[in-house]
Enzyme design. Structure first.
Site, short mmCIF file in Angstrom:
data_model
loop_
_atom_site.label_atom_id
_atom_site.label_comp_id
_atom_site.label_asym_id
_atom_site.label_seq_id
_atom_site.Cartn_x
_atom_site.Cartn_y
_atom_site.Cartn_z
N SER A 248 -8.23 52.58 17.09
CA SER A 248 -7.81 54.30 16.67
C SER A 248 -9.92 54.03 16.46
O SER A 248 -10.39 53.75 16.65
CB SER A 248 -7.37 53.84 15.78
OG SER A 248 -8.64 53.39 14.56
N LYS A 249 -9.39 55.53 16.39
CA LYS A 249 -11.00 56.47 16.06
C LYS A 249 -12.14 55.52 15.10
O LYS A 249 -13.13 55.70 15.36
CB LYS A 249 -11.12 58.07 15.16
CG LYS A 249 -11.80 58.70 14.73
CD LYS A 249 -11.52 59.92 16.20
CE LYS A 249 -13.04 60.48 16.05
NZ LYS A 249 -13.64 60.55 17.89
#
Ligand code: GLU
Length: 476
Positions: A248-249
């Site tokens: 994820s980011k």
């Protein structure tokens, strides 16, 4: 269930334009595209923008742009927002056949139900309160202006399907409950829109991320209710960070655009992403799109999570940079360098030639190669090889300047220069001679070798830099 009639191979990539194109989505697109090309089928790009609040045109443009950049072309293009009449027709069919119904429950009621179920240790699902209204009753309520959503009557049974990667997958639909399939006749939700589109677009295989696995039984139930034939499925493994967390980011850059802006080549990204869950039969690591089209086999996709390793991407990118012509790279590197460096095309190409072996990304060129375009700024101590006396370094630089002066401009190439200068190192010492020469030219601790730099800079500029170095050492 309708019998499976063999269909032409048609696959789709169906992104929701609710954010920048993610590397994980690029992989889904690539696997679909390769599957289609390998099988002589068709590849469809479908923009799933029924969620009006979260979908944005700029994200759609980014997806289209990213796909083109990667070289993943499509045979047909659709936008769900332009197909609302089609969804409405099928929603009406389900309502007419009482396979779907209007639900008037308020948010508060639903939340209270949810809490009650949770407190009894039951997995929450819709209890079916509005199922009791007849079609006529519901329509009267709607006509009076009561707000409602449309729910699908989930049949209570085991739903089983064969996944091309995971084998047999079973779900008990009792756990799912009657899901909302549309906010109203004009606003279908994801699971419903997908089923209708996959049918209308004659999709033969659905290849998508494992995060959609739980949607598949819902979609199969809706397909069956509408009398659509079955589709084949392949759910791609999750992409994990090196410490095996879901990507994820927070942990890594995930947007394709970030990689593009940092100077990764499309070829390297494609090569890297295909390895996120797939490998060829042998141990080759560099595969072009053409190789991949020939060799891609969905059955070879692994079930286990695929680790995203940026070092591997850097390595692949550097391999593609090395293979590329300096003039071809010059076109790509333009966005990564100051515009004044572009005015001397010949110098640019030569500098790229000299740095090609050292660059991992196009963006790195700016720091690595700045000294070719601008006089370097450095401390005079950099010129001193180990514990050599500064006087000796000055002498050596003067000597080398004299030697270079004698060399014809025509001979100012790496090979000839090397042949002329290397014999001098016997007398003057390799480090004592070549280190000050290289640092005088580059102003850098690390750079290509002195002969390469001499060739790129040419005689006049090289002599100028050696003179500057001598002056620095003499404190002039
Ligand atoms: N629109 C969905 C998404 O972006 C994909 C739908 C699908 O592949 O079935 O995740």
């Amino acid at each position: 269930m309708t019998a499976n009639i063999p269909k032409n191979i048609r696959v789709r990539f169906a992104p929701s334009p609710t954010g920048p194109l993610h590397i994980g989505s690029c992989r889904t697109a690539l696997f679909n595209w390769l599957f289609a090309k390998n099988q002589g089928g068709e590849f469809i790009l479908r923009i799933e923008n029924t969620d009006v609040e979260r979908s944005k045109k700029e994200y759609e443009d980014g997806i289209v742009e990213g796909m083109k950049w990667l070289g993943l072309d499509w045979d047909e293009f659709y936008r769900q927002s332009e197909r609302l009449d089609i969804y409405e027709k099928y929603l009406k069919q389900l309502l007419d056949e009482e396979k779907a119904y209007y639900c008037f429950c308020s948010k508060e009621e639903l939340e209270a139900d949810r809490q009650a179920m949770l407190s009894q240790g039951i997995a929450p699902k819709y209890g079916g309160r509005c199922k009791k209204f007849s079609k006529q009753e519901s329509e009267e309520k709607i006509n009076k202006g009561e707000s409602a959503v449309i729910r699908f009557k989930m049949p209570l049974k085991e739903i089983e399907f064969h996944d091309m990667i995971r084998g047999k997958v079973k779900f008990n639909s009792e756990l799912i409950g009657d899901i909302v399939i549309a906010k109203n006749l004009k606003e279908p939700l994801y699971n419903f829109g997908v089923v209708v589109d996959d049918y209308e677009m004659k999709i033969s295989h659905i290849i998508r991320g494992e995060d959609h696995l739980a949607n598949t039984p819902k979609q199969i139930a809706i397909q069956e209710a509408l009398g659509f034939e079955n589709v084949k499925y392949a759910h791609l493994p999750l992409i994990l960070t090196p410490d095996r967390r879901k990507m994820s980011k927070r942990y890594l850059d995930v947007a394709l655009e970030d990689y593009r802006q940092n100077g990764y080549l499309a070829e390297a990204i494609v090569n890297f992403t295909v390895f996120l869950g797939w490998h060829p039969v042998d141990d080759r690591e560099i595969l072009s799109l053409e190789d991949l089209i020939k060799e891609f086999d969905i059955k070879r996709v692994q079930k286990a999570g695929a680790v995203f390793n940026v070092d591997k991407l850097d390595w692949l990118n550097s391999q593609y940079i090395k293979k590329m012509d300096a003039s071809e790279l010059a076109l790509k590197i333009k966005n990564f360098i100051p515009s004044q460096w572009q005015s001397d095309e010949e110098l640019l190409i030569k500098a790229i030639g000299a740095e090609k072996e050292r660059m991992r990304t196009l963006a790195e060129f700016k720091d690595l190669a700045g000294f070719f375009f601008e006089l370097p700024n450095y401390e005079k101590n950099l010129l001193i090889w180990r514990d050599a006396a500064p006087e000796k370094i000055i002498e050596n630089l003067k000597m080398i300047a004299m030697e270079l002066e004698k060399i014809d401009e025509m001979m100012f190439n790496k090979k000839d220069l090397e042949q002329i200068i290397m014999p001098l190192t016997e007398k003057y010492g390799v480090g004592d001679l070549l280190w000050p020469l290289r640092t005088a030219l580059s102003g850098k601790q690390a750079s290509p070798g002195p002969f390469e730099i001499l060739e790129v800079l040419g005689k006049k500029e090289s002599l100028k830099r050696i003179e500057i170095a001598i002056n620095k050492l003499q404190n002039k």
